[in-house]
Design a protein around this motif. Structure first.
Motif, PDB file in Angstrom:
ATOM      1  N   ARG A  21     -11.545  12.619   9.366  1.00  0.00           N
ATOM      2  CA  ARG A  21     -11.686  11.962   8.065  1.00  0.00           C
ATOM      3  C   ARG A  21     -13.067  12.295   7.529  1.00  0.00           C
ATOM      4  N   GLY A  41     -14.199   9.243  -2.568  1.00  0.00           N
ATOM      5  CA  GLY A  41     -13.099   8.972  -1.663  1.00  0.00           C
ATOM      6  C   GLY A  41     -13.194   9.729  -0.355  1.00  0.00           C
ATOM      7  N   THR A  71      -8.101  13.192   4.803  1.00  0.00           N
ATOM      8  CA  THR A  71      -7.726  13.140   6.203  1.00  0.00           C
ATOM      9  C   THR A  71      -6.982  14.388   6.616  1.00  0.00           C
ATOM     10  N   ALA A  81      -4.251  15.202  -1.018  1.00  0.00           N
ATOM     11  CA  ALA A  81      -4.184  13.961  -1.783  1.00  0.00           C
ATOM     12  C   ALA A  81      -4.707  12.797  -0.937  1.00  0.00           C
ATOM     13  N   TYR A  82      -5.128  11.728  -1.606  1.00  0.00           N
ATOM     14  CA  TYR A  82      -5.685  10.590  -0.888  1.00  0.00           C
ATOM     15  C   TYR A  82      -4.662   9.901   0.004  1.00  0.00           C
ATOM     16  N   ASP A  83      -3.393   9.961  -0.347  1.00  0.00           N
ATOM     17  CA  ASP A  83      -2.368   9.311   0.465  1.00  0.00           C
ATOM     18  C   ASP A  83      -1.717  10.281   1.446  1.00  0.00           C
ATOM     19  N   GLN A  84      -2.329  11.441   1.651  1.00  0.00           N
ATOM     20  CA  GLN A  84      -1.758  12.498   2.478  1.00  0.00           C
ATOM     21  C   GLN A  84      -2.592  12.690   3.744  1.00  0.00           C
ATOM     22  N   VAL A  85      -1.919  13.003   4.844  1.00  0.00           N
ATOM     23  CA  VAL A  85      -2.590  13.511   6.041  1.00  0.00           C
ATOM     24  C   VAL A  85      -2.217  14.987   6.149  1.00  0.00           C
TER      25      VAL A  85
END
Length: 232
Positions: free
Chosen positions: A218, A225, A228, A64-68
């Motif tokens: 990244r 998008g 990461t 997900a975009y908010d996940q590392v």
């Protein structure tokens, strides 16, 4: 009918901005599809038609975009490489697809990583053996959310980049693909019947290299998008 061993749940990748997901069927990867990368690997890109290798569906790891994503450094390698890629998602069944219709079979796009045990890949190459041990291992295909082509258009011109710990390692544009997405779909469909849920990792540009424990990767593509990954 009862299963002796219960089947695994399907591997699914979310569609951006929705609660929907796409179940992964097959993962096709195009080898040496950027000229500069082919040269850095010791090959002349002007002499080769496209070729492909496969990864299993459970090599996919949605990010997900908010996940590392914490990605374990894999076993049996001392040379673990990143490869930034544009991923095309097939949404329609077909064989022997005409080039002029090929993009009708592409449902969407995503950012992907083809993680590679380079030393094992090279050893297999030198021995004339398949690459699976270097390419098809567990969690070797991180992928970002899928963007429908109806929203982002077909990705024919877009910057692609990858950084490691903030330093740019790969930077190119998908216009530099030797075989475009449409050409790849048309050619691949001569050999395999394409089905919804197939992913095509379209190749990586020059600048591939190793990562080690503690590194942060990244990778991004314009309009799709950035994802990461941290190596642990």
């Amino acid at each position: 009918m009862a299963f002796i061993f219960p089947p695994e749940d399907p591997v699914v990748v979310p569609v951006v901005g929705t609660s929907d997901s796409i179940a992964v069927r097959r993962i096709y990867c195009v080898g040496r599809n950027y000229a500069a990368h082919a040269r850095e690997m010791g090959f002349d890109p002007d002499r080769e038609p496209p070729f492909f290798f496969l990864k299993p569906d459970n090599a996919v790891v949605p990010v997900a975009y908010d996940q590392v994503l914490e990605l374990d450094y894999p076993s049996e390698t001392q040379n673990y490489h990143y490869e930034a890629e544009l991923v095309a998602v097939i949404g329609k069944s077909g064989s022997n697809v005409p080039l002029e219709q090929a993009l009708e079979y592409v449902w969407g796009y995503a950012v992907g990583l083809d993680m590679t045990r380079r030393d094992l890949q090279m050893k297999m190459r030198e021995m004339g053996r398949p690459w699976e041990i270097g390419k098809a291992f567990d969690r070797s295909a991180p992928i970002g959310p899928i963007h429908p082509a109806t929203s982002v258009g077909h990705i024919a011109m877009a910057d692609l980049w990858l950084t490691v710990n903030g330093d740019t390692k790969q930077k190119s544009n998908v216009t530099h693909l030797i075989w475009s997405v449409a050409e790849t779909v048309a050619y691949l469909s001569k050999f395999f019947r394409l089905e919804p849920g197939d992913l095509i990792y379209t190749g990586t540009p020059e600048g591939v290299g190793p990562v080690t424990t503690g590194d942060t990767i990244r990778v991004g593509v314009d309009r799709l998008g950035e994802l990461t990954v941290r190596i642990v």
